[in-house]
Design an enzyme around this catalytic site. Structure first.
Site, PDB file in Angstrom:
ATOM      1  N   SER A 139     -17.393   7.849  -0.611  1.00  0.00           N
ATOM      2  CA  SER A 139     -16.267   8.267   0.226  1.00  0.00           C
ATOM      3  C   SER A 139     -15.484   7.044   0.664  1.00  0.00           C
ATOM      4  O   SER A 139     -16.011   5.928   0.720  1.00  0.00           O
ATOM      5  CB  SER A 139     -16.794   9.015   1.459  1.00  0.00           C
ATOM      6  OG  SER A 139     -15.768   9.234   2.407  1.00  0.00           O
ATOM      7  N   TYR A 153     -22.637  10.038   8.287  1.00  0.00           N
ATOM      8  CA  TYR A 153     -21.890  10.154   7.033  1.00  0.00           C
ATOM      9  C   TYR A 153     -21.467   8.772   6.538  1.00  0.00           C
ATOM     10  O   TYR A 153     -21.662   8.430   5.366  1.00  0.00           O
ATOM     11  CB  TYR A 153     -20.671  11.043   7.252  1.00  0.00           C
ATOM     12  CG  TYR A 153     -19.954  11.442   5.980  1.00  0.00           C
ATOM     13  CD1 TYR A 153     -20.372  12.549   5.250  1.00  0.00           C
ATOM     14  CD2 TYR A 153     -18.856  10.728   5.517  1.00  0.00           C
ATOM     15  CE1 TYR A 153     -19.712  12.937   4.086  1.00  0.00           C
ATOM     16  CE2 TYR A 153     -18.196  11.106   4.361  1.00  0.00           C
ATOM     17  CZ  TYR A 153     -18.620  12.201   3.656  1.00  0.00           C
ATOM     18  OH  TYR A 153     -17.967  12.574   2.506  1.00  0.00           O
TER      19      TYR A 153
END
Length: 247
Positions: A139, A153
């Site tokens: 990401s 995350y």
């Protein structure tokens, strides 16, 4: 005959989002695709879509956070030419001061362990055959951490980048190459787990699943002597620069 004809691809998190889009695109390139995930219904829908276009696919129910189950799945699938480790999730209460130990573990189990386990499962076979390809979905938050995506995350997605480099460091001499793709905002269902999900208008300006599917196919079709180590891709209207209303 596509460029991936004769290749077997295993996609984790293959029932929706980037995984599902990539499955369809890689099947169009000729690959035999195995999609795995926790829920059979969406996986089977992907298989049916691929088969309707004349491709080959199968679905496999799997919790990527379960090391024993992943090892058994890898044995069942057999030789894998390309692994797309795509499974990932986030939790609504993601700010560090709000993040519970249970939610931290939930994210780690899927986003990090759930990448490591299938990678570790396919590496011996790739090494024995003298080559193989791995694509890891990280990401933008793995490269540039921020409050929007949260502590767990960001930490797991950064770790995936480090794992990618290790695969290339240790695997390159054995013909194994790995690419980590770091997308900015993509209009997938994971956005619904944000504390304040973005609007439909905002999602329309994000990267779309088809964009990432095309990126995965581009990487997959590169010749075996070429390794694209990293891809950082974002929407032109990049809210990591513009700012967020949802934080």
């Amino acid at each position: 005959m596509g460029r991936l004809t004769g290749k077997r691809v295993w996609i984790t998190g293959g029932g929706s989002g980037i995984g599902a889009g990539a499955a369809v695109e890689l099947a169009r390139a000729g690959a035999e695709v195995v999609v795995s995930g926790r829920r059979m219904e969406p996986l089977q829908a992907v298989v049916e879509r691929i088969e309707a276009e004349g491709g080959r696919a199968q679905a496999l129910s799997l919790d990527v956070g379960d090391a024993t189950a992943v090892a058994a799945a890898a044995e069942r699938i057999g030789a894998v030419d390309l692994l797309l480790a795509n499974a990932g999730l986030n939790v609504p209460r993601r700010a560090l001061f709000d993040l519970s130990a249970a939610d931290w573990q939930k994210v780690v189990d899927v986003n990090l362990n759930g990448v490591y386990y299938p990678v570790h499962a396919v590496l011996p076979g790739m090494r024995a055959r003298g080559g193989g390809q791995i694509i890891l979905i990280s990401s933008w938050a793995g490269r540039y951490n921020g409050r929007l995506t949260g502590a767990a995350y960001g930490a797991t997605k950064r770790a995936v980048i480090a794992l990618n480099e290790t695969i290339n460091d240790e695997g390159g001499a054995h013909g194994i190459r790995s690419t980590v793709i770091m997308p900015g905002e993509v209009a997938t269902d994971i956005l619904d787990t944000r504390p304040n999900p973005p609007s439909a208008e905002t999602r329309a300006r994000m990267l779309q699943v088809e964009d990432l599917a095309a990126t995965v196919r581009f990487v997959a079709e590169m010749p075996a002597h070429a390794c694209i180590n990293e891809i950082l891709i974002s929407p032109t209207w990049n809210r990591f620069y513009q700012g967020f209303d949802e934080i």
